[in-house]
Write a protein that holds these residues in place. Structure first.
Motif, short mmCIF file in Angstrom:
data_model
loop_
_atom_site.label_atom_id
_atom_site.label_comp_id
_atom_site.label_asym_id
_atom_site.label_seq_id
_atom_site.Cartn_x
_atom_site.Cartn_y
_atom_site.Cartn_z
N ARG A 78 44.12 44.52 25.24
CA ARG A 78 43.09 44.49 26.28
C ARG A 78 42.78 45.93 26.67
O ARG A 78 43.68 46.74 26.85
CB ARG A 78 43.63 43.71 27.49
N VAL A 80 32.86 41.03 36.20
CA VAL A 80 33.79 42.13 36.43
C VAL A 80 35.17 41.57 36.76
O VAL A 80 35.34 40.81 37.71
CB VAL A 80 33.29 43.04 37.56
N ALA A 81 36.16 41.97 35.94
CA ALA A 81 37.53 41.51 36.14
C ALA A 81 38.41 42.56 36.80
O ALA A 81 39.45 42.24 37.38
CB ALA A 81 38.15 41.10 34.80
N GLU A 82 37.99 43.82 36.71
CA GLU A 82 38.78 44.92 37.26
C GLU A 82 37.85 46.12 37.44
O GLU A 82 36.89 46.28 36.67
CB GLU A 82 39.91 45.27 36.29
N VAL A 83 38.09 46.95 38.43
CA VAL A 83 37.27 48.14 38.65
C VAL A 83 38.16 49.37 38.71
O VAL A 83 39.30 49.31 39.20
CB VAL A 83 36.43 48.04 39.95
N GLY A 84 37.63 50.49 38.21
CA GLY A 84 38.34 51.75 38.29
C GLY A 84 38.35 52.30 39.71
O GLY A 84 37.55 51.89 40.57
N SER A 85 39.21 53.26 39.93
CA SER A 85 39.42 53.79 41.28
C SER A 85 38.19 54.48 41.86
O SER A 85 38.05 54.58 43.09
CB SER A 85 40.60 54.76 41.27
N GLN A 119 34.92 40.74 31.74
CA GLN A 119 35.28 39.56 30.96
C GLN A 119 33.99 39.05 30.32
O GLN A 119 33.03 38.70 31.01
CB GLN A 119 35.90 38.48 31.83
N ILE A 177 34.41 49.75 34.59
CA ILE A 177 34.68 48.38 35.02
C ILE A 177 35.16 47.61 33.79
O ILE A 177 34.71 47.87 32.67
CB ILE A 177 33.44 47.69 35.63
N LEU A 178 36.08 46.69 33.98
CA LEU A 178 36.52 45.81 32.91
C LEU A 178 35.73 44.52 33.03
O LEU A 178 35.78 43.85 34.06
CB LEU A 178 38.01 45.54 32.99
N LYS A 195 32.16 45.24 42.19
CA LYS A 195 33.45 44.71 42.65
C LYS A 195 33.86 43.57 41.74
O LYS A 195 33.03 43.02 40.98
CB LYS A 195 33.37 44.25 44.10
N VAL A 196 35.11 43.21 41.79
CA VAL A 196 35.60 42.09 40.99
C VAL A 196 34.81 40.83 41.33
O VAL A 196 34.57 40.52 42.50
CB VAL A 196 37.11 41.88 41.25
#
Length: 333
Positions: free
Chosen positions: A22, A71-76, A33, A30-31, A82-83
């Motif tokens: 992954r 969006v499953a995850e966001v960088g700092s 899905q 951003i990750l 947003k997720v």
């Protein structure tokens, strides 16, 4: 996670499914899905090595450029997403692919998915939308009342570019087969040439812009329909030295690309026509503007066929056969 990858370059290369890690995301990523992936001709060209001197991938590499998902995850450092947000993007030219369960996407190249589109429809948009935008609006500065020739009007790029050109106030000429005439007219084409019955260069006249979408001698023939001080923007080559310089390629490649484009540039100059090759770039801001036009009803996606993820190789083969009316999309979720 599952991904469709190619492990080597070559004309006989066959993509295959593999388990890959992954993606890790950086502070500005951003990750996503992946829910759906729109396919483009470049997705078949890259594994064959056609653009190996220009596009670099670490092998094995995941295939695919367009994506729509959540969006499953966001960088700092991410501020705009947003997720849980539904987004769409093109990751073309970033050394990564989208035919996978997840893809890392820089925040700057993503946009919020238009509410009026489902994920399949949204995935069909990014590359054809950005290519059309950058060619017609940015490179050619198409004005209301001008005439643009967009050959192969029923294809993936053609179906979008016709609609964008009409949104910009232009008059559009195109070519298609007998069975697709109603389709392209419904998208807004003003002059339609059935290429099985007529030669477009014998019918069309007084054009300001040609969007090069078809390989072969179409671009040279299109010189006959252009006015003086008009423009050709080619998406299919030949590549030119300006493109090589923009990508900071070495002197040898600049020379090679200059030779490749010498004939068309010479012929164009004789008729006071400008020639340039366009390589699309990801741009979240432009994609957001395109999304706004779609939301307002100015452009609609045209999708030929949707394949499930486990039939992604068949989807690529179907696209390569060259008979799709609009876009081919792979659905993951």
């Amino acid at each position: 996670m599952k991904a469709l990858v190619f492990k080597r370059y070559g004309k006989s290369t066959q993509p295959e499914f593999a388990d890959v890690p992954r993606p890790a995301i950086g502070p500005d990523d951003i990750l996503v899905q992946v829910h759906a992936v729109g396919l483009n001709p470049i997705d078949n060209m890259i594994p064959k090595g056609t653009l190996k001197p220009v596009l670099g991938f670490d092998l094995p590499a995941t295939i695919g450029s367009d994506v729509a998902g959540v969006v499953a995850e966001v960088g700092s450092s991410v501020k705009r997403f947003k997720v849980g947000d539904a987004v769409f993007a093109s990751v073309f030219d970033l050394g990564r692919g989208t035919l996978a369960d997840f893809v890392a996407v820089p925040e700057s190249i993503a946009a919020v998915k238009p509410v009026s589109l489902d994920f399949v429809e949204a995935a069909s948009i990014p590359m054809v939308g950005l290519t059309s935008w950058q060619a017609l609006k940015e490179r050619a500065d198409l004005k209301p009342g001008q005439k643009v020739f967009i050959p192969a009007g029923s294809g993936g790029i053609g179906t979008f570019a016709i609609q964008l050109a009409k949104h910009l106030g232009a008059k559009v000429g195109t070519t298609t087969s007998t069975g697709n005439i109603d389709l392209v007219k419904g998208l807004g084409a003003d002059e339609v040439v059935d290429y099985k019955r007529q030669q477009f260069e014998s019918v069309l006249r007084g054009y300001d812009l040609v969007l090069g979408t078809v390989r072969g001698d179409v671009i040279e023939k299109s010189l006959l329909i252009l006015k003086a001080n008009s423009v050709i923007v080619s998406l299919v080559g030949p590549l030119d030295a300006a493109f090589a310089r923009a990508r900071h390629l070495n002197a040898a490649l600049r020379f090679v690309f200059s030779l490749m484009s010498m004939k068309i540039r010479r012929l164009a100059k004789r008729r006071d026509v400008g020639y340039s090759f366009l390589f699309v770039r990801p741009d979240g801001g432009q994609l957001a503007e395109i999304g706004s036009i779609i939301e307002a009803g100015g452009i609609r996606p045209v999708i030929d066929k949707v394949f499930p993820f486990d039939q992604a190789t068949q989807a690529l083969a179907y696209l390569e056969a060259g008979r799709a009316k609009g876009k081919v999309v792979v659905r993951l979720l």
